[in-house]
Design a protein around this motif. Structure first.
Motif, PDB file in Angstrom:
ATOM      1  N   UNK A   1       3.409  14.015   1.995  1.00  0.00           N
ATOM      2  CA  UNK A   1       1.977  14.000   1.712  1.00  0.00           C
ATOM      3  C   UNK A   1       1.334  12.718   2.234  1.00  0.00           C
ATOM      4  N   UNK A   2       1.877  11.565   1.826  1.00  0.00           N
ATOM      5  CA  UNK A   2       1.328  10.279   2.231  1.00  0.00           C
ATOM      6  C   UNK A   2       1.468  10.095   3.742  1.00  0.00           C
TER       7      UNK A   2
ATOM      8  N   UNK B   1       0.817  -1.211   0.000  1.00  0.00           N
ATOM      9  CA  UNK B   1       0.000   0.000   0.000  1.00  0.00           C
ATOM     10  C   UNK B   1       0.851   1.261   0.000  1.00  0.00           C
ATOM     11  N   UNK B   2       1.669   1.428   1.039  1.00  0.00           N
ATOM     12  CA  UNK B   2       2.412   2.680   1.163  1.00  0.00           C
ATOM     13  C   UNK B   2       3.428   2.888   0.053  1.00  0.00           C
ATOM     14  N   UNK B   3       4.245   1.874  -0.215  1.00  0.00           N
ATOM     15  CA  UNK B   3       5.284   2.038  -1.240  1.00  0.00           C
ATOM     16  C   UNK B   3       4.701   2.370  -2.613  1.00  0.00           C
ATOM     17  N   UNK B   4       3.682   1.624  -3.085  1.00  0.00           N
ATOM     18  CA  UNK B   4       3.106   1.994  -4.385  1.00  0.00           C
ATOM     19  C   UNK B   4       2.517   3.414  -4.394  1.00  0.00           C
TER      20      UNK B   4
ATOM     21  N   UNK C   1       2.901   8.745  -6.538  1.00  0.00           N
ATOM     22  CA  UNK C   1       2.860  10.187  -6.325  1.00  0.00           C
ATOM     23  C   UNK C   1       4.197  10.825  -6.691  1.00  0.00           C
ATOM     24  N   UNK C   2       5.294  10.154  -6.389  1.00  0.00           N
ATOM     25  CA  UNK C   2       6.620  10.662  -6.775  1.00  0.00           C
ATOM     26  C   UNK C   2       6.705  10.801  -8.288  1.00  0.00           C
TER      27      UNK C   2
END
Length: 90
Positions: free
Chosen positions: A52-53, A22-25, A30-31
């Motif tokens: 942001x995340x 979830x977080x890495x993708x 976003x990057x």
């Protein structure tokens, strides 16, 4: 009585899966998006994406997981709009 090693390992494995799936993708996507917007002139798009995340995750942890919404109230739309303004004006 403490938690068993297998219980702790299971929780850490699930936590790592959340980061990986979830977080890495989210951060990666976003990057890439921020990198594709040269008009924003962001020095480090990955730092901006993580900020942001990370802010959104913090908002959810405080409000939902730790049940602190009444202690640290924040309107969701206000938070998101101001995060976007921070990135745009950077």
């Amino acid at each position: 009585m403490g938690l068993s090693a297998s219980t702790i390992l299971g929780r850490l494995t699930r936590a790592r899966a959340v980061v990986q799936q979830i977080e890495k993708p989210c951060i990666d996507n976003l990057t890439q998006y921020l990198e594709s917007c040269p008009d924003l002139q962001i020095d480090d798009p990955e730092v901006a994406a993580r900020a942001f995340i990370g802010t959104l995750i913090h908002y959810l942890l405080i409000g939902e997981v730790l049940q602190g919404r009444d202690l640290l109230p924040m309107d969701r739309d206000l938070l998101i709009n101001n995060l976007i303004d921070l990135i745009i004006s950077s």
